[in-house]
Design an enzyme around this catalytic site. Structure first.
Site, short mmCIF file in Angstrom:
data_model
loop_
_atom_site.label_atom_id
_atom_site.label_comp_id
_atom_site.label_asym_id
_atom_site.label_seq_id
_atom_site.Cartn_x
_atom_site.Cartn_y
_atom_site.Cartn_z
N ASP A 136 0.83 -1.21 0.00
CA ASP A 136 0.00 0.00 0.00
C ASP A 136 0.86 1.26 0.00
O ASP A 136 0.56 2.24 -0.66
CB ASP A 136 -0.92 0.03 1.22
CG ASP A 136 -2.01 -1.02 1.12
OD1 ASP A 136 -2.22 -1.53 0.00
OD2 ASP A 136 -2.62 -1.34 2.16
N LEU B 205 -19.84 -21.86 -29.23
CA LEU B 205 -19.48 -23.28 -29.22
C LEU B 205 -20.73 -24.12 -29.42
O LEU B 205 -21.81 -23.75 -28.96
CB LEU B 205 -18.87 -23.67 -27.87
CG LEU B 205 -17.47 -23.17 -27.55
CD1 LEU B 205 -17.16 -23.41 -26.08
CD2 LEU B 205 -16.43 -23.90 -28.42
N GLU C 102 -11.05 -27.99 -20.65
CA GLU C 102 -11.02 -26.80 -19.80
C GLU C 102 -12.39 -26.66 -19.14
O GLU C 102 -13.40 -26.93 -19.78
CB GLU C 102 -10.77 -25.55 -20.66
CG GLU C 102 -9.54 -25.65 -21.52
CD GLU C 102 -9.48 -24.55 -22.60
OE1 GLU C 102 -10.23 -23.55 -22.49
OE2 GLU C 102 -8.68 -24.71 -23.53
N LYS D 268 -15.72 -24.95 -18.32
CA LYS D 268 -16.43 -23.90 -19.06
C LYS D 268 -16.98 -22.91 -18.03
O LYS D 268 -17.97 -23.17 -17.36
CB LYS D 268 -17.57 -24.50 -19.89
CG LYS D 268 -18.26 -23.46 -20.75
CD LYS D 268 -19.21 -24.12 -21.71
CE LYS D 268 -19.72 -23.17 -22.78
NZ LYS D 268 -20.41 -22.01 -22.25
N ASP E 231 -18.82 -19.87 -16.34
CA ASP E 231 -20.06 -19.18 -16.64
C ASP E 231 -19.88 -17.70 -16.29
O ASP E 231 -20.31 -17.23 -15.25
CB ASP E 231 -21.19 -19.80 -15.83
CG ASP E 231 -22.55 -19.41 -16.37
OD1 ASP E 231 -22.59 -18.80 -17.46
OD2 ASP E 231 -23.55 -19.70 -15.71
N TYR F 206 -8.59 -18.26 -22.36
CA TYR F 206 -8.75 -19.58 -22.98
C TYR F 206 -8.33 -19.61 -24.44
O TYR F 206 -8.38 -20.65 -25.07
CB TYR F 206 -10.16 -20.14 -22.80
CG TYR F 206 -11.31 -19.24 -23.26
CD1 TYR F 206 -11.46 -18.91 -24.59
CD2 TYR F 206 -12.23 -18.75 -22.34
CE1 TYR F 206 -12.50 -18.10 -25.01
CE2 TYR F 206 -13.27 -17.94 -22.74
CZ TYR F 206 -13.41 -17.61 -24.08
OH TYR F 206 -14.43 -16.80 -24.49
N LYS G 236 -21.96 -29.79 -21.77
CA LYS G 236 -22.62 -29.07 -20.68
C LYS G 236 -23.09 -30.02 -19.58
O LYS G 236 -23.47 -31.15 -19.85
CB LYS G 236 -23.84 -28.30 -21.22
CG LYS G 236 -23.50 -27.29 -22.32
CD LYS G 236 -22.94 -26.01 -21.75
CE LYS G 236 -24.02 -25.10 -21.23
NZ LYS G 236 -24.71 -24.35 -22.27
N CYS H 36 -47.10 -0.19 1.00
CA CYS H 36 -46.46 -1.27 1.75
C CYS H 36 -47.51 -2.31 2.17
O CYS H 36 -48.51 -1.96 2.80
CB CYS H 36 -45.75 -0.71 2.98
SG CYS H 36 -45.09 -1.99 4.05
N CYS I 232 -47.56 -2.00 6.29
CA CYS I 232 -47.97 -0.82 7.05
C CYS I 232 -48.83 0.14 6.21
O CYS I 232 -49.38 1.09 6.73
CB CYS I 232 -46.77 -0.07 7.60
SG CYS I 232 -45.86 0.86 6.36
N CYS J 299 -40.24 0.49 1.42
CA CYS J 299 -41.10 1.15 2.38
C CYS J 299 -40.17 2.00 3.24
O CYS J 299 -39.23 1.47 3.84
CB CYS J 299 -41.81 0.12 3.24
SG CYS J 299 -42.65 0.86 4.64
N CYS K 197 -42.57 0.98 10.23
CA CYS K 197 -43.25 -0.14 9.58
C CYS K 197 -43.01 -1.43 10.37
O CYS K 197 -41.87 -1.81 10.61
CB CYS K 197 -42.74 -0.31 8.15
SG CYS K 197 -43.38 -1.81 7.36
#
Ligand code: IVH
Length: 669
Positions: A37, A83, A114, A116, A118, A229, A317, A411, A414, A429, A434
């Site tokens: 730092d 793919l 590899e 896959k 997401d 990749y 998959k 709401c 309330c 709300c 409430c």
């Protein structure tokens, strides 16, 4: 500016880059966070004074540049393909047979597999070793320029960083996946919930939302990560296989996925698939399958591509944890911070062995986006440990009997008008009285994140509220054993137990108490910072915004919320009543802390809190934290997948704490 200053800046850049590479890519730092730092601050200060020193590859770009007006488009040098998918060993076998028949090579084909990821596909362009353009995939031909956003990701080199004598290619295009680590995702959502912001549905949405921020400083605050990749060496080819490409990327400063492996047979591929499927939930990123690629680039070339996808690769998959069912009704829940969340009640359905009955609809925008109606047939999905969600409406199943979902204007608890602030998706709300908010506050106060009072879980708190025994936090401390033992289903014994637990909760530590109050934007870490700063409850409750904001780590919004809280008349009343009930919040004591003589080193992944939170906890108790193993280290905290540091610490006879030991030590368990 003299030459010396420029030289110093250059030295700092190199030094910081090196330490950052060691930390983020190699996971083997050699200096303490504080020392890092200090270097970073020095470079920031120099560049502020002499802006011309801020080179394209300066590590200070990691904190994010000025906001953009809009995203410009970028044309990819080669289209970014998609793919084709397969879903079983048979389908993969059929694919591999086609490749085999076409190529007719005498030796068995080698495949690289590899995970896959997401996440989001991005492209990085390096000219003469410098990251010049980064973009999204877009439609595959044209994407959006998100260079400033991508520069904030620590695992993306700003400049290629050749190890030993590797030659830097004059022009290199790297493609890969940006993702949101699951642990950071959970933390981000926890924080957003605390702040009354809409939570992200899953890590992928969080990654997309963080990257598509016009203000890169927001991206910089999100813990995004990157795995490459593919690489295209324009004009000069130095690799002839996918395996060599990964090695080359590593040598240029990229962190590559350690799970990538070479398979010499179909059988190996099938085994790898089973392995990835088995370990998927233990990974810190979401994967939805595995990608299988021909290893040899010359064979890849012979196979070629269709307009959409390569013929030399395929995605296998995982079966989706999804099912279809019917939405039977939608109701609206009001959370502790007043955010109204629509929840769908589903006809019960089993997804991967778990019965799903409710799914979050997140917020009003999501209902509109999905065009969901009551009685719709929907696709629901359960991803890891995230709350089940409605993925999409199956429009073909509509009968005409479906009914619109009316998002309430008032709401549901309330009756006060709901508010949607400019630019926020959350509808809330804002009535501080409430009952729904109050009851959630009470549950929070007595619960695990609060004073953790045994016997006062959600159900019992709801009961006490329904019986008019408790309306605000101080009321807990005026309960009598008689009152409790008369409740339905409570005997003398359980009443006694709860009264004892309440008695024990009367002397909380200051940090615990502040956190339990459930003030907006004030979670565990901020609460500890406040406790360390003010020392006593008396000092804390007379603080004002200026006092709060000067504490490092306390932001504008938290400071504002704190001021509103401490200055509110009802807070004063509550505190007076708590005092009357005999509550004695313990002053913060740093010097008495048993940790003041200890030096901590963390390694591996902690599951219940982030590394930074863990560090803050021991620092608050007076300990020091370092990031490399030396004779000074007294305790090594080893999370999951702890590596060489753990072995080395054991050899040196340093105390090793696992996550459970650590939590007990800092009083969190
Ligand atoms: S290769 C020409 N490798 O999957 C090859 N893609 O369904 C195209 N993805 O857009 C991509 N992990 O976002 C490749 N190891 C991996 C991947 C991967 C995730 C994503 C990528 C792509 C999508 C295609």
């Amino acid at each position: 500016m003299n030459n010396k200053v420029a030289q110093r800046a250059e030295w700092l850049r190199r030094e910081i880059q090196d330490h950052s590479h060691r930390y983020y890519v190699l996971d083997a730092p050699i200096i303490a966070d504080g020392e890092y730092d200090t270097l970073f601050q020095e470079l920031l200060a120099l560049e502020k004074q002499y802006p011309e020193l801020r080179t394209l590859d300066s590590p200070t770009h990691r904190v994010g540049g000025p906001p953009l007006e809009e995203f410009n488009s970028v044309e990819h040098k080669q289209p970014m393909l998609s793919l084709d998918n397969v879903f079983s060993a048979e389908e993969f076998g059929a694919f591999a047979d086609r490749v085999d028949r076409y190529l007719k090579v005498s030796t068995p084909l080698q495949w690289v597999v590899e995970p896959k990821l997401d996440g989001l596909a991005v492209e990085l362009v390096y000219e003469n070793g410098m990251l010049t353009v980064g973009s999204t995939r877009g439609d595959g031909v044209v994407g959006e320029n998100i260079t400033a956003q991508l520069k904030t990701i620590h695992t993306i080199p700003l400049q290629l960083y050749p190890i030993s004598d590797v030659r830097v290619p004059s022009s290199l295009v790297v493609r890969g996946e940006v993702y949101f680590p699951k642990q950071d995702f959970r933390r981000l959502n926890r924080l957003r919930e605390e702040n009354g912001e809409a939570v992200f549905a899953n890590p992928r949405n969080a990654a997309a939302g963080s990257l598509r921020q016009l203000d890169p400083r927001v991206t910089a605050q999100r813990s995004l990560a990157f795995f490459p990749y593919a690489a295209i060496y324009l004009g000069e080819s130095t690799c002839s296989t996918q395996e060599e490409m990964f090695a080359s990327l590593r040598n240029l400063g990229f962190r590559t996925n350690p799970l990538v492996s070479l398979c010499a047979s179909m059988h190996d591929v099938v085994e790898q698939y089973a392995h990835f499927h088995e370990i998927r939930h233990s990974l810190d990123y979401e994967i939805d399958g595995m990608v299988i690629k021909l290893n040899d680039f010359s064979l890849q070339d012979r196979m070629g591509n269709t307009a959409r996808a390569p013929r030399w690769a395929v995605a296998w998959k995982f079966p989706a944890a999804q099912a279809t069912t019917v939405v039977e009704k939608v109701d609206f829940q009001v959370g502790r911070t007043g955010v109204v969340t629509p929840v769908a009640w589903l006809r019960p359905v089993t997804v991967e062995g778990v019965v799903v009955q409710r799914a979050t609809l997140h917020n009003r925008d999501e209902i509109e986006r999905k065009q969901l109606k009551v009685y719709d047939t929907v696709l629901v999905q359960r991803a890891g440990d995230v709350i089940p969600e409605v993925v999409q409406v199956i429009l073909e199943k509509r009968s005409g009997a479906e009914e619109d979902i009316i998002f309430p204007e008032y709401c549901p608890v309330c009756g006060s008008a709901l508010i949607q602030r400019n630019g926020e998706v959350a509808v809330r709300c804002v009535n501080s009285a409430c009952p729904a908010k109050q009851i959630q506050q009470l549950i929070y106060f007595a619960g695990k994140n609060g004073l953790d009072i045994d016997g006062l879980g959600k159900k019992n708190v709801e009961k006490l509220v329904a019986e008019n025994l408790v309306a605000e936090i101080a009321d807990f401390f005026f309960l009598s054993q008689d009152q409790l033992s008369q409740l339905d289903g409570w005997g003398e014994k359980s009443a006694r137990k709860v009264i004892d637990a309440i008695e024990r909760a009367k002397t909380p530590k200051l940090g615990t108490f502040i956190r339990a109050l459930g003030i907006r934007h004030v979670g565990e870490v901020t609460a500890e910072l406040l406790a360390a700063h003010f020392g006593t409850l008396e000092a804390f409750i007379i603080g004002n915004k200026e006092d709060f904001i000067q504490i490092e780590g306390v932001g504008e919004q938290a400071a504002e919320a704190l001021e509103v809280f401490v200055q509110s008349p009802s807070t004063k009343e509550t505190f007076d009543r708590l005092h009357l009930a005999g509550m004695q919040v313990q002053p913060f004591e740093q010097s008495e802390s048993p940790l003041s003589q200890r030096v901590f080193l963390f390694t591996g992944t902690l599951l219940s809190l982030s590394r930074n939170e863990a560090k803050q906890l021991v620092k608050n108790q007076g300990a020091q934290v370092v990031s490399s193993l030396s004779g000074r280290v007294t305790d090594l905290v080893a999370g999951e997948k702890a590596g060489s540091k753990l072995t080395a610490a054991r050899e040196k006879g340093i105390t090793v704490l696992d996550e459970g030991d650590f939590l007990r030590l800092v009083g969190k368990k």
